[in-house]
Design a protein around this motif. Structure first.
Motif, PDB file in Angstrom:
ATOM      1  N   ARG A  73      -3.359 -63.920 -27.690  1.00 50.14           N
ATOM      2  CA  ARG A  73      -4.685 -63.438 -28.014  1.00 50.14           C
ATOM      3  C   ARG A  73      -6.056 -64.209 -27.342  1.00 50.14           C
ATOM      4  N   ARG A  74      -5.504 -64.595 -26.282  1.00 52.18           N
ATOM      5  CA  ARG A  74      -6.720 -65.473 -25.617  1.00 52.18           C
ATOM      6  C   ARG A  74      -7.453 -64.830 -24.352  1.00 52.18           C
ATOM      7  N   PHE A  75      -8.657 -64.406 -24.461  1.00 53.40           N
ATOM      8  CA  PHE A  75      -9.528 -63.724 -23.425  1.00 53.40           C
ATOM      9  C   PHE A  75      -9.545 -64.939 -22.488  1.00 53.40           C
ATOM     10  N   GLN A  76      -9.337 -64.616 -21.054  1.00 48.71           N
ATOM     11  CA  GLN A  76      -9.509 -65.316 -19.963  1.00 48.71           C
ATOM     12  C   GLN A  76     -10.073 -64.766 -18.831  1.00 48.71           C
ATOM     13  N   ARG A  77     -10.966 -65.509 -17.932  1.00 48.90           N
ATOM     14  CA  ARG A  77     -11.625 -64.682 -17.057  1.00 48.90           C
ATOM     15  C   ARG A  77     -10.737 -64.647 -15.494  1.00 48.90           C
ATOM     16  N   VAL A  78     -10.968 -63.587 -15.117  1.00 46.73           N
ATOM     17  CA  VAL A  78     -10.348 -63.500 -13.614  1.00 46.73           C
ATOM     18  C   VAL A  78     -11.328 -63.373 -12.719  1.00 46.73           C
ATOM     19  N   ARG A  79     -11.350 -64.010 -11.592  1.00 46.99           N
ATOM     20  CA  ARG A  79     -12.169 -63.800 -10.429  1.00 46.99           C
ATOM     21  C   ARG A  79     -11.368 -63.711  -9.403  1.00 46.99           C
ATOM     22  N   PRO A  80     -12.083 -62.749  -8.224  1.00 42.98           N
ATOM     23  CA  PRO A  80     -11.502 -62.578  -6.908  1.00 42.98           C
ATOM     24  C   PRO A  80     -11.191 -63.743  -6.010  1.00 42.98           C
ATOM     25  N   ALA A  81      -9.895 -63.991  -5.636  1.00 43.56           N
ATOM     26  CA  ALA A  81      -9.835 -65.356  -5.011  1.00 43.56           C
ATOM     27  C   ALA A  81      -9.799 -64.732  -3.310  1.00 43.56           C
ATOM     28  N   VAL A  82      -9.365 -63.235  -3.185  1.00 40.72           N
ATOM     29  CA  VAL A  82      -9.522 -62.698  -1.670  1.00 40.72           C
ATOM     30  C   VAL A  82      -9.996 -61.142  -2.062  1.00 40.72           C
ATOM     31  N   PRO A  83     -10.576 -60.729  -0.837  1.00 41.80           N
ATOM     32  CA  PRO A  83     -11.085 -59.515  -0.951  1.00 41.80           C
ATOM     33  C   PRO A  83     -10.036 -58.487  -0.912  1.00 41.80           C
ATOM     34  N   PRO A  84      -9.998 -57.164  -1.530  1.00 40.93           N
ATOM     35  CA  PRO A  84      -9.077 -56.237  -1.714  1.00 40.93           C
ATOM     36  C   PRO A  84      -8.613 -55.727  -0.306  1.00 40.93           C
ATOM     37  N   LEU A  85      -7.372 -55.271  -0.044  1.00 42.69           N
ATOM     38  CA  LEU A  85      -6.892 -54.696   1.328  1.00 42.69           C
ATOM     39  C   LEU A  85      -7.234 -53.390   1.501  1.00 42.69           C
ATOM     40  N   GLY A  86      -7.613 -53.040   2.658  1.00 40.31           N
ATOM     41  CA  GLY A  86      -7.800 -51.701   2.880  1.00 40.31           C
ATOM     42  C   GLY A  86      -8.890 -50.999   1.850  1.00 40.31           C
ATOM     43  N   GLU A  87      -8.561 -49.914   1.437  1.00 40.39           N
ATOM     44  CA  GLU A  87      -9.276 -48.930   0.587  1.00 40.39           C
ATOM     45  C   GLU A  87      -9.250 -49.165  -1.007  1.00 40.39           C
ATOM     46  N   ALA A  88      -8.514 -50.377  -1.170  1.00 36.55           N
ATOM     47  CA  ALA A  88      -8.125 -50.493  -2.703  1.00 36.55           C
ATOM     48  C   ALA A  88      -9.329 -50.980  -3.441  1.00 36.55           C
ATOM     49  N   ARG A  89      -9.428 -50.443  -4.628  1.00 35.09           N
ATOM     50  CA  ARG A  89     -10.396 -50.679  -5.722  1.00 35.09           C
ATOM     51  C   ARG A  89      -9.745 -51.178  -6.947  1.00 35.09           C
ATOM     52  N   SER A  90     -10.741 -52.098  -7.390  1.00 27.82           N
ATOM     53  CA  SER A  90     -10.291 -52.471  -8.949  1.00 27.82           C
ATOM     54  C   SER A  90      -9.981 -51.613  -9.896  1.00 27.82           C
ATOM     55  N   ASP A  91      -9.300 -51.637 -10.897  1.00 27.05           N
ATOM     56  CA  ASP A  91      -8.905 -50.880 -11.856  1.00 27.05           C
ATOM     57  C   ASP A  91     -10.509 -50.196 -12.685  1.00 27.05           C
ATOM     58  N   PHE A  92     -11.187 -51.164 -12.834  1.00 31.49           N
ATOM     59  CA  PHE A  92     -12.615 -50.718 -13.202  1.00 31.49           C
ATOM     60  C   PHE A  92     -13.224 -49.760 -12.375  1.00 31.49           C
ATOM     61  N   GLU A  93     -13.277 -50.129 -11.026  1.00 34.83           N
ATOM     62  CA  GLU A  93     -14.071 -48.925 -10.211  1.00 34.83           C
ATOM     63  C   GLU A  93     -13.250 -47.857 -10.122  1.00 34.83           C
ATOM     64  N   VAL A  94     -11.775 -47.809 -10.314  1.00 31.76           N
ATOM     65  CA  VAL A  94     -11.337 -46.541 -10.274  1.00 31.76           C
ATOM     66  C   VAL A  94     -11.666 -45.575 -11.436  1.00 31.76           C
ATOM     67  N   VAL A  95     -11.621 -46.437 -12.455  1.00 34.60           N
ATOM     68  CA  VAL A  95     -12.089 -45.536 -13.872  1.00 34.60           C
ATOM     69  C   VAL A  95     -13.398 -45.045 -13.853  1.00 34.60           C
TER      70      VAL A  95
END
Length: 255
Positions: free
Chosen positions: A31-53
């Motif tokens: 039940r621990r919330f943890q931060r995730v930060r991008p280490a590398v840019p997405p490949l091609g036209e991939a988007r994050s889940d948030f951007e897709v929604v």
């Protein structure tokens, strides 16, 4: 799905970034919330889940009024008080924070139910489920019980694309047998043989060792070429509908 990519069964495929390529939070079993930060840019036209929604809701004429993942976490806190004390700023300052966390000035609750359980009387209510035997049992024709699962080199990999480099650590599907069973059925270590159940058959390579107890056999389930998933039955748990991947009666034949 016998290891085939799920995308083959989809009408629309959306390219989504991996966890290494996006910003936001995730919650683990503790039940621990943890931060995730991008280490590398997405490949091609991939988007994050948030951007897709956000893109899909915009196409549907709905404004989520959340422009960033931080905004979305803030909305979660407004809708669900147990998250009200969480924010990206707090996680950046303090690190992982457990929920329930209703107050931004107080720590999250790392241990639940210290004073009472979430029941009307505050007491834990325990019940023993009645034992139900497996949907099928070994008999004179099918004497071994087959258990399917993951091996260490393939854990949480291999069930989709099978393009990960770790697959080379254990590249061949095999069936683990106890030495007593291998001798009884004339199966030699490293030799290919046929495994049959009441539902189908598969071709596997024998690995004889005492890691498996007598009367049982074990193999992984993500090598589509071997046909292991054709062996298992359609028997399922009466409550959860979980299929019985761990209990399949089989027999072996050296070839």
């Amino acid at each position: 799905m016998e290891g085939r990519p799920a995308a083959r069964h989809a009408d629309v495929v959306l390219s989504v970034a991996s966890w290494l390529e996006k910003d936001g939070t995730f919650v683990n079993f503790d039940r621990r919330f943890q931060r995730v930060r991008p280490a590398v840019p997405p490949l091609g036209e991939a988007r994050s889940d948030f951007e897709v929604v956000r893109a899909l809701t915009t196409l549907m004429g709905v404004d989520l009024r959340c422009t960033t993942p931080a905004d979305a976490l803030g909305e979660c806190g407004r809708v669900a008080p147990v998250f009200a004390g969480l924010s990206h700023d707090r996680l950046d300052r303090e690190g992982a924070t457990p929920w329930p966390c209703p107050d931004p000035d107080r720590p999250g609750e790392a241990t639940l139910y210290r004073e009472r359980f979430a029941t009307p009387d505050g007491q834990a209510h325990l019940a023993a489920a009645p034992y139900l035997p497996p949907g099928e049992q070994p008999d004179d024709d099918y004497r071994l019980v087959l258990v399917t699962g993951r091996r260490w080199a393939h854990y949480n990999s291999g069930s989709m694309t099978r393009r990960g480099g770790n697959l080379a650590l254990d590249p061949v599907d095999f069936l683990s047998l106890h030495p007593d069973d291998a001798a009884r059925y004339d199966v030699r270590d490293g030799r290919q043989f046929t495994v049959e159940s009441r539902h189908g058959q598969a071709r596997l390579i024998a690995r004889v060792s005492e890691q498996t107890v007598p009367g049982q056999a074990f193999c992984s389930f993500h090598f589509p070429a071997s046909g292991v998933n054709r062996l298992t039955s359609d028997h399922a748990d009466t409550v959860t509908s979980r299929l019985e991947y761990k209990v399949t009666a089989v027999r072996v034949a050296s070839t």
